[in-house]
Design an enzyme around this catalytic site. Structure first.
Site, PDB file in Angstrom:
ATOM      1  N   ASP A  56       0.909  -1.454   0.123  1.00  0.00           N
ATOM      2  CA  ASP A  56      -0.111  -0.045   0.063  1.00  0.00           C
ATOM      3  C   ASP A  56       0.834   1.330  -0.103  1.00  0.00           C
ATOM      4  OD1 ASP A  56       0.013   1.133   3.179  1.00  0.00           O
ATOM      5  OD2 ASP A  56       0.451  -0.988   3.011  1.00  0.00           O
ATOM      6  N   HIS A  84       1.632  -9.094  -4.201  1.00  0.00           N
ATOM      7  CA  HIS A  84       0.456  -8.074  -3.743  1.00  0.00           C
ATOM      8  C   HIS A  84       1.003  -6.719  -3.687  1.00  0.00           C
ATOM      9  CE1 HIS A  84      -3.230  -6.685  -2.190  1.00  0.00           C
ATOM     10  NE2 HIS A  84      -2.483  -6.080  -1.308  1.00  0.00           N
ATOM     11  N   ASP A 143       1.317 -17.830  -5.856  1.00  0.00           N
ATOM     12  CA  ASP A 143       1.983 -16.527  -6.596  1.00  0.00           C
ATOM     13  C   ASP A 143       0.645 -15.953  -7.089  1.00  0.00           C
ATOM     14  OD1 ASP A 143       3.660 -14.685  -7.683  1.00  0.00           O
ATOM     15  OD2 ASP A 143       4.362 -16.033  -9.294  1.00  0.00           O
ATOM     16  N   GLU A 167       2.449 -10.672  -0.241  1.00  0.00           N
ATOM     17  CA  GLU A 167       2.892  -9.394  -0.190  1.00  0.00           C
ATOM     18  C   GLU A 167       4.443  -9.137  -0.064  1.00  0.00           C
ATOM     19  OE1 GLU A 167       0.857  -5.204   1.918  1.00  0.00           O
ATOM     20  OE2 GLU A 167       0.806  -7.167   2.907  1.00  0.00           O
TER      21      GLU A 167
END
Length: 607
Positions: free
Chosen positions: A189, A531, A578, A587
């Protein structure tokens, strides 16, 4: 644990990236896909149920047999869910195009190389430039022009969160705004976190510091990396670390600030807030007000951003890394060093004044990094300040702490919520503390390394973790253990420690039950779909750059939609996919790439 992502905030990502493994088929013999390190033991693993040894051969690129032997039967291995044999071909010389064969089963062609990680270590460090906040990422510094993006969150000015959180708690905000620009985006993020940033930047700077302590020149001289600062006369490694440090230093509460904060350990309901002198404390994080969708490049981020309440844990992280900064930059940039020391002292004093302000996770848009035990952070911060200043007031805190190693007491591999060993390592390298303290710290590191080296010999796939509990970010755990092993090797020269560190790298680069390189751009079956909000590999959004390590197998948290389908159905080392959707398994985060860089660079130094 990276910034946790609320499942309800995620969009459906299946159309962006295939959740499957790489297209390259699984090989029957598992080994490091990047290159086997010439200066360490050489091991491959064969899944096989036979209870008797099997004959193996090693052929060179021309098909000539250069070595042969019998497999070693391991038998059932709980971590992988397989029965295993090991193939030890340590006597083989350097070369390329080798193949291991057991009957009709053959490995992929592979190399035995003196420096298989020479480029990999630079890619691992480049991860941090690619995740910089507050500056344009230029195409000339990356491998893919699509990685370039405009500056985002520049400046990154924010005030304190005010209003109701997800549990109805009302926060009053604050009467100031901070310009907390620079720093690295933490994980998948656009948040920036003092706690996780602390251990990550410490790890980069420690690599520089340990070489300096040994009288060696770090192999990241000015111009070694592709970064904007190349040519400024300063180590590129320190330049990269400074980008994060500049952010961390700016997260401090201004002098004369009174703030209503949650004191002590409180329940999950409404919090009791008490007015305290928060001057010098550090805000826990700077994040968006809500989770943005995927894909969203940093410069496309539409969400308001807030500072979230200061905590004792973040404040001690700031004190620790600022103290480390003060001694490392003393001759590099005296003014910056003095600034770091001033911040370190004031943050340490603020934490002592407010010793029980804990993080709370009821906010949307960012991970909590909650930590209910802060005595290890206190030890770490005091140890860093003692190692920098030599002042006995900090030494008294250190020697009174249960984390100060006594005779035979091991340290532990560090993590963002378990930081005491960072302080132990700095004491072990320091010339400012009494020699008995330094010797005890080194003994603590060595005792930990003894445990990890022993586990390495017990593990079926030969890695310094013989357990069956693989947590969120398990690859980071393995790399942090390898870092402890590397430091123990520095202190003792004992080959078993370096071997176990090399085994850890073999594991993440393919010698595992999934035959998977967990690193983008490296190996026959590299991780491709982390991610991440920007590295999605579709349309205008780039694939990830090389050198990014996945969080890895996770059999303790199944909260994303991919993981939910695997719960109770996978052995510990196989609970991984994956997939961009699999945030509990795939992540990426600064605190995992940092020890990955450290270990790759350490192994590239040679014996």
């Amino acid at each position: 644990m990276p910034a946790l992502l609320a499942a309800t905030a995620l969009t459906t990502l299946a159309a962006l990236a295939s959740p499957g493994l790489a297209a390259e088929p699984i090989a029957p013999i598992r080994l490091n896909q990047v290159g086997v390190l010439e200066s360490a033991g050489k091991l491959a693993v064969l899944p096989e149920t036979s209870t008797t040894p099997l004959a193996w051969t090693l052929e060179d690129k021309d098909g000539h047999v250069v070595a042969k032997g019998q497999t070693q039967v391991v038998g059932p291995d709980a971590a992988s869910g397989e029965s295993l044999h090991q193939i030890d071909f340590s006597a083989a010389p350097a070369g390329y195009g080798y193949r291991l064969k057991v009957g009709q089963r053959a490995s992929r062609p592979f190399a035995i190389d003196a420096h298989p990680y020479a480029r990999l270590k630079r890619d691992a460090l480049a991860f941090f430039y690619q995740n910089r906040s507050g500056v344009a990422i230029e195409a000339r510094f990356g491998d893919d022009p699509k990685l370039a993006r405009p500056a985002a969150h520049a400046p990154d000015r924010a005030t304190c969160f005010n209003g109701q959180d997800q549990r109805g708690q009302v926060w009053a905000g604050c009467g100031y705004e901070l310009n907390a620009s620079k720093g690295w985006y933490d994980a998948g993020d656009h948040g920036k976190y003092v706690v996780n940033g602390g251990i990550a930047v410490w790890t980069l700077v420690n690599y520089h510091e340990r070489l300096t302590a040994r009288g060696k020149t770090p192999d990241f001289a000015d111009g070694a990396q592709r970064i904007p600062e190349a040519g400024n006369g300063v180590s590129d490694l320190l330049d990269e670390a400074r980008w994060e440090l500049e952010f961390l230093l700016r997260m401090q509460v201004p002098p004369g600030t009174t703030m209503a904060l949650p004191i002590g350990k409180q329940g999950q309901g409404q919090l009791a807030l008490t007015d305290v002198d928060a001057s010098g404390m550090a805000h826990q994080k700077l994040t968006d007000a809500y989770w943005t969708g995927v894909p969203t490049a940093p410069h496309e981020d539409p969400a308001p951003r807030y500072l979230f309440h200061p905590t004792t844990g973040a404040t001690l992280n700031l004190a620790a890394v600022a103290a480390q900064c003060a001694r490392v930059w003393k001759d590099v940039d005296p003014a910056f060093s003095a600034r770091c020391l001033k911040v370190a002292r004031s943050a340490f004093d603020a934490a002592r004044r407010n010793p029980e302000v804990y993080a709370h996770s009821q906010f949307n848009g960012g991970g909590g990094y909650g930590d209910g035990e802060l005595s290890d952070e206190l030890f770490w911060a005091a140890a860093e300040l003692w190692a920098t200043t030599g002042e006995e007031s900090y030494g008294e805190v250190v020697t009174a702490s249960p984390y100060m190693p006594a005779a035979g007491k091991p340290a532990e591999a560090p993590g963002w919520g378990s930081t005491s060993t960072l302080g132990v390592i700095s004491l072990a390298l320091s010339d400012k503390v009494p020699p008995p303290v330094r010797d005890a710290a080194r003994a603590g590191v060595v005792a930990a390394a003894d445990r990890y080296a022993a586990e390495d010999l017990q593990a079926g796939y030969r890695l310094p973790d013989a357990g069956t509990r693989y947590v969120w970010g398990s690859n980071g755990v393995v790399m942090n253990r390898a870092m402890v092993l590397g430091l123990a090797y520095d202190f003792t020269g004992k080959a078993a420690y370096r071997q176990a560190a090399a085994d850890a790298m073999d594991y993440v680069l393919g010698r595992n039950p999934l035959d998977q390189s967990y690193v983008t751009g490296w190996g026959a079956r590299p991780m491709k779909h982390p991610h991440h909000r920007f590295w999605v590999g579709k349309g205008k959004y780039p694939a990830p750059p090389p050198g990014v390590i996945s969080g890895g197998p996770n059999n303790t948290a199944f909260s994303d939609e991919v993981a939910k389908t695997m719960e109770g159905k996978c052995a510990a080392q196989t609970c991984w996919t994956d997939s961009i959707d699999a945030f509990t398994q795939n992540e990426v985060a600064v605190n995992w790439n940092a020890p990955f860089f450290w270990v790759a660079a350490f192994l590239d130094e040679g014996k």
